[in-house]
Design an enzyme around this catalytic site. Structure first.
Site, PDB file in Angstrom:
ATOM      1  N   ARG A   2       8.461 -15.790 -46.963  1.00 19.98           N
ATOM      2  CA  ARG A   2       8.313 -14.699 -46.005  1.00 19.98           C
ATOM      3  C   ARG A   2       9.682 -14.189 -45.590  1.00 19.98           C
ATOM      4  O   ARG A   2       9.923 -12.991 -45.490  1.00 19.98           O
ATOM      5  CB  ARG A   2       7.547 -15.168 -44.766  1.00 19.98           C
ATOM      6  CG  ARG A   2       7.237 -14.016 -43.803  1.00 19.98           C
ATOM      7  CD  ARG A   2       6.947 -14.484 -42.404  1.00 19.98           C
ATOM      8  NE  ARG A   2       8.143 -15.037 -41.775  1.00 19.98           N
ATOM      9  CZ  ARG A   2       8.203 -15.417 -40.506  1.00 19.98           C
ATOM     10  NH1 ARG A   2       7.123 -15.330 -39.748  1.00 19.98           N
ATOM     11  NH2 ARG A   2       9.313 -15.896 -39.996  1.00 19.98           N
ATOM     12  N   GLY A   3      10.620 -15.113 -45.340  1.00 20.39           N
ATOM     13  CA  GLY A   3      11.953 -14.739 -44.908  1.00 20.39           C
ATOM     14  C   GLY A   3      12.058 -14.756 -43.395  1.00 20.39           C
ATOM     15  O   GLY A   3      11.053 -14.694 -42.673  1.00 20.39           O
ATOM     16  N   TYR A  47       3.248 -11.829 -45.268  1.00 26.91           N
ATOM     17  CA  TYR A  47       3.352 -13.276 -45.469  1.00 26.91           C
ATOM     18  C   TYR A  47       3.653 -13.587 -46.929  1.00 26.91           C
ATOM     19  O   TYR A  47       3.353 -12.796 -47.828  1.00 26.91           O
ATOM     20  CB  TYR A  47       2.055 -13.972 -45.055  1.00 26.91           C
ATOM     21  CG  TYR A  47       1.695 -13.771 -43.598  1.00 26.91           C
ATOM     22  CD1 TYR A  47       2.476 -14.324 -42.599  1.00 26.91           C
ATOM     23  CD2 TYR A  47       0.563 -13.033 -43.246  1.00 26.91           C
ATOM     24  CE1 TYR A  47       2.139 -14.143 -41.258  1.00 26.91           C
ATOM     25  CE2 TYR A  47       0.221 -12.843 -41.915  1.00 26.91           C
ATOM     26  CZ  TYR A  47       1.018 -13.401 -40.927  1.00 26.91           C
ATOM     27  OH  TYR A  47       0.701 -13.214 -39.617  1.00 26.91           O
ATOM     28  N   THR A  71      19.618 -17.988 -53.485  1.00 25.62           N
ATOM     29  CA  THR A  71      18.937 -17.421 -52.331  1.00 25.62           C
ATOM     30  C   THR A  71      18.927 -15.897 -52.386  1.00 25.62           C
ATOM     31  O   THR A  71      19.751 -15.281 -53.066  1.00 25.62           O
ATOM     32  CB  THR A  71      19.604 -17.871 -51.022  1.00 25.62           C
ATOM     33  OG1 THR A  71      20.951 -17.387 -50.976  1.00 25.62           O
ATOM     34  CG2 THR A  71      19.621 -19.391 -50.925  1.00 25.62           C
ATOM     35  N   GLU A 128      20.818 -25.682 -54.986  1.00 23.17           N
ATOM     36  CA  GLU A 128      20.670 -24.334 -54.441  1.00 23.17           C
ATOM     37  C   GLU A 128      22.041 -23.756 -54.119  1.00 23.17           C
ATOM     38  O   GLU A 128      22.901 -24.441 -53.570  1.00 23.17           O
ATOM     39  CB  GLU A 128      19.822 -24.349 -53.165  1.00 23.17           C
ATOM     40  CG  GLU A 128      19.693 -22.965 -52.523  1.00 23.17           C
ATOM     41  CD  GLU A 128      18.826 -22.963 -51.290  1.00 23.17           C
ATOM     42  OE1 GLU A 128      17.606 -23.159 -51.462  1.00 23.17           O
ATOM     43  OE2 GLU A 128      19.350 -22.781 -50.176  1.00 23.17           O
ATOM     44  N   VAL A 143      24.269 -16.455 -51.997  1.00 24.68           N
ATOM     45  CA  VAL A 143      25.072 -15.316 -52.454  1.00 24.68           C
ATOM     46  C   VAL A 143      26.307 -15.182 -51.565  1.00 24.68           C
ATOM     47  O   VAL A 143      26.180 -15.000 -50.356  1.00 24.68           O
ATOM     48  CB  VAL A 143      24.257 -14.015 -52.404  1.00 24.68           C
ATOM     49  CG1 VAL A 143      25.117 -12.833 -52.807  1.00 24.68           C
ATOM     50  CG2 VAL A 143      23.036 -14.124 -53.318  1.00 24.68           C
ATOM     51  N   PRO A 144      27.525 -15.281 -52.126  1.00 23.59           N
ATOM     52  CA  PRO A 144      28.745 -15.111 -51.324  1.00 23.59           C
ATOM     53  C   PRO A 144      28.858 -13.693 -50.778  1.00 23.59           C
ATOM     54  O   PRO A 144      28.199 -12.765 -51.249  1.00 23.59           O
ATOM     55  CB  PRO A 144      29.862 -15.402 -52.334  1.00 23.59           C
ATOM     56  CG  PRO A 144      29.218 -16.209 -53.413  1.00 23.59           C
ATOM     57  CD  PRO A 144      27.823 -15.669 -53.509  1.00 23.59           C
ATOM     58  N   LYS A 145      29.731 -13.525 -49.799  1.00 20.82           N
ATOM     59  CA  LYS A 145      29.878 -12.234 -49.141  1.00 20.82           C
ATOM     60  C   LYS A 145      30.807 -11.284 -49.889  1.00 20.82           C
ATOM     61  O   LYS A 145      30.830 -10.092 -49.607  1.00 20.82           O
ATOM     62  CB  LYS A 145      30.396 -12.439 -47.712  1.00 20.82           C
ATOM     63  CG  LYS A 145      29.393 -13.141 -46.806  1.00 20.82           C
ATOM     64  CD  LYS A 145      29.934 -13.268 -45.391  1.00 20.82           C
ATOM     65  CE  LYS A 145      28.912 -13.940 -44.481  1.00 20.82           C
ATOM     66  NZ  LYS A 145      29.417 -14.090 -43.089  1.00 20.82           N
ATOM     67  N   ASP A 148      -2.428 -25.969 -43.102  1.00 24.78           N
ATOM     68  CA  ASP A 148      -3.459 -25.027 -43.546  1.00 24.78           C
ATOM     69  C   ASP A 148      -2.826 -23.829 -44.258  1.00 24.78           C
ATOM     70  O   ASP A 148      -3.324 -23.363 -45.288  1.00 24.78           O
ATOM     71  CB  ASP A 148      -4.273 -24.539 -42.346  1.00 24.78           C
ATOM     72  CG  ASP A 148      -5.172 -25.628 -41.775  1.00 24.78           C
ATOM     73  OD1 ASP A 148      -5.490 -26.574 -42.518  1.00 24.78           O
ATOM     74  OD2 ASP A 148      -5.534 -25.541 -40.582  1.00 24.78           O
TER      75      ASP A 148
END
Length: 599
Positions: A114-115, A130, A55, A24, A27-29, A168
């Site tokens: 969801r974040g 969701y 991401t 993974e 994303v760099p700034k 669940d």
């Protein structure tokens, strides 16, 4: 390809590895950080991960960078990519644009999340609340095109203390169309294994991919563990606490601890794939993979390639079988350039009259994919021709990892002719691309092999270099002299052009010269690498523009920078770009013929 299909294929063979793995990246700034990360992603992909994921960048001026990076990794780098997509504060328009961009680039994998909730504690303004809602939407709009991953939390979630409720929720995400599970990071293997038992008992059958966070420093390890509220085994704390002020020892011990945890996971029978949260670093992750014996330190994947170059995974380029050799080391600019050639990929490199053909203003930041600081680190401040030659020689020796015209380190394929290349550089010719002669090596050869099994590969010797204008006439006269010895066709063919476009060649206007080809059972001869005029002239524009950009990075008022600019100006104005192909690859004399020209 879908992640679940790739994993099934990788493990459904008699010699399957004990585990597969993936990486993974976030994303760099900064845009320069993105450019540098591309190089790292490309380099780490040579370790043979099954996929990478990127991401979601949740906002700000760079909010579209996730989709841009997914498109680049799929189309330019040819890396199987999974795109994160979140719900928080995401409008339907943004989600639709992201999905369409992923679809158009050939990406088939989405991690639907969801974040994190808004930092200020307010309610999300997003269309979906969701991740299950996002999954349903993706399935409704794109059917089964996307393989959808879902997140899971083996040790609970800060917003839900009831672990059974989380299971669940996970079952709901499976029932809505989720295809595989990626878990939050953890360090307690026992808790994870017990969680696996529970979700299987609950009827959750999706493949489980554990999220593995290597340990780089003690401070970052403790910070992330606290932030994610995860259980850290007592032996982790005890052993790392003793050495917490020594980063090198922490990384080494952390590698051992994380690797032993991974071994326990693999022995449990619940997982056969490991997903590494790299944090855009590589050393700690590679150390764990080596500890687990999942890679070899000097792994070479050339023998796995279907072509001598890594194919784009973008569906619009799926039929591409041929590339000009000029861009062998410049895949970024090649893909970007040819995307707009009007007849590509069905025509022969497009119509040279097309207004799109000559455009070379790529990547917004120009053709040199390094900052001024990085450029100085790589190539210094050459003020004399000897210093310029030294840069090229250091590249050939592996002491410098790139040149202005080469994004990648020198290939081991070049080893047989390295000494000859160094010799011509010392004589004032600057080589920027080459390949030795190959006459029927097995397609499984670890260095030069490509294509299907049980085939044979061939290539003509090729040399491309910058030649002083004062030496060009004598060089071309020698080529004509050699060719006069042969009654049928030119033994050596060449193109020579300066920055003003003044061209000399002994090839015909529409000649296409295959310089790499392969013969395989039950198929036609494949000719994936060529030399021809139109694309060479387009490459010429790029070569000389790079010199101008390189020169422009030395913009201080110092005497030294003025001398560097003067030297590079001379390289631009007083040199020819020349390529030579030896067409008599079978007689074993290509080296002597081509390098003999410089005696």
């Amino acid at each position: 390809m879908k992640i679940t299909e790739k994993l099934n294929k990788a493990h459904d063979v008699s010699n399957a590895p004990p585990a597969t793995f993936s990486f993974e990246f976030f994303v760099p700034k900064t845009s320069q950080g993105v450019q540098n990360l591309y190089s790292r992603m490309d380099r780490m992909y040579q370790l043979n991960p099954q996929f990478i994921d990127i991401t979601w960048n949740a906002g700000g001026v760079l909010s579209n960078l996730t989709t841009e990076m997914v498109n680049t990794s799929q189309s330019v780098l040819g890396l199987e990519t999974c795109m994160h997509l979140t719900c928080t504060n995401m409008s339907l328009e943004v989600i639709d644009n992201a999905l369409k961009s992923a679809y158009d680039s050939g990406c088939q994998n989405i991690l639907a999340l969801r974040g994190d909730p808004p930092i200020d504690g307010s309610e999300s303004t997003g269309t979906f609340k969701y991740s299950k809602d996002l999954i349903k939407y993706i399935k409704t709009k794109y059917g089964d095109h996307f393989n959808i991953g879902v997140a899971a939390y083996p040790e609970g979630h800060a917003e839900e203390g009831d672990a059974d409720k989380l299971i669940d929720f996970l079952k709901e995400k499976q029932d809505c169309g989720g295809d595989f599970i990626v878990t939050q990071m953890f360090y307690n293997a026992d808790i994870f294994i017990e969680w696996c038992k529970k979700i299987r008992a609950k009827g959750i059958t999706l493949p489980i991919i554990p999220g593995i966070m290597p340990i780089a420093t003690y401070a970052s390890f403790m910070r992330r563990a606290k932030w994610c509220e995860i259980n850290v085994p007592e032996n982790f704390l005890k052993e790392l606490e003793l050495i917490k002020d020594d980063d090198a020892k922490v990384r080494l011990k952390g590698c051992e601890l994380v690797s032993n945890m991974c071994l326990k996971l693999l022995k449990s029978g619940y997982v056969n794939h490991l997903h590494f949260y790299t944090m855009n670093l590589e050393k700690s992750t590679i150390m764990v993979l080596e500890y687990l014996n999942l890679i070899q330190p000097n792994l070479d994947i050339n023998s796995n390639k279907l072509t001598p170059w890594r194919k784009s995974l973008n569906p619009t380029r799926s039929n591409e079988t041929v590339r000009p050799i000029f861009w062998a080391n410049r895949k970024f600019s090649y893909i970007e350039r040819t995307n707009n050639w009007d007849e590509f990929p069905n025509g022969r490199w497009g119509d040279s009259r097309s207004p799109a053909f000559g455009e070379v203003d790529l990547f917004h930041n120009g053709l040199i994919r390094h900052s001024a600081k990085k450029t100085l680190e790589l190539w210094g401040r050459p003020t004399k021709e000897e210093q310029l030659s030294d840069i090229f020689i250091k590249y050939l020796k592996g002491e410098i990892k790139s040149l202005p015209w080469s994004d990648d380190p020198i290939s081991p394929e070049t080893n047989p002719i390295v000494n000859e290349l160094i010799d011509i550089i010392k004589k004032g010719y600057y080589s920027i691309n080459s390949q030795p002669c190959i006459n029927g090596l097995p397609s499984s050869d670890k260095i030069n092999g490509w294509g299907p099994k049980n085939g044979y590969v061939y290539q003509k010797m090729y040399l491309e270099f910058l030649c002083p204008a004062s030496k060009a006439p004598e060089l071309l006269r020698k080529i004509d002299s050699i060719n006069s010895e042969f009654q049928t066709g030119n033994c050596l063919t060449y193109y020579a052009v300066n920055s003003r476009g003044e061209l000399s060649t002994n090839s015909k206007e529409d000649d296409i010269n295959a310089v790499t080809w392969g013969v395989f059972p039950g198929s036609e001869v494949l000719q994936p690498t060529i030399v021809e005029k139109i694309s060479f002239l387009a490459w010429k524009d790029e070569v000389f523009k790079i010199i101008n950009e390189w020169q422009g990075l030395y913009n201080s008022d110092s005497k030294e920078d003025a001398e560097v600019r003067e030297l590079l100006s001379k390289l631009h104005d007083e040199f020819y770009l020349v390529n030579i192909v030896d067409n008599r690859y079978a007689d074993g004399k290509s080296n002597d013929r081509i390098f003999g020209l410089f005696d």
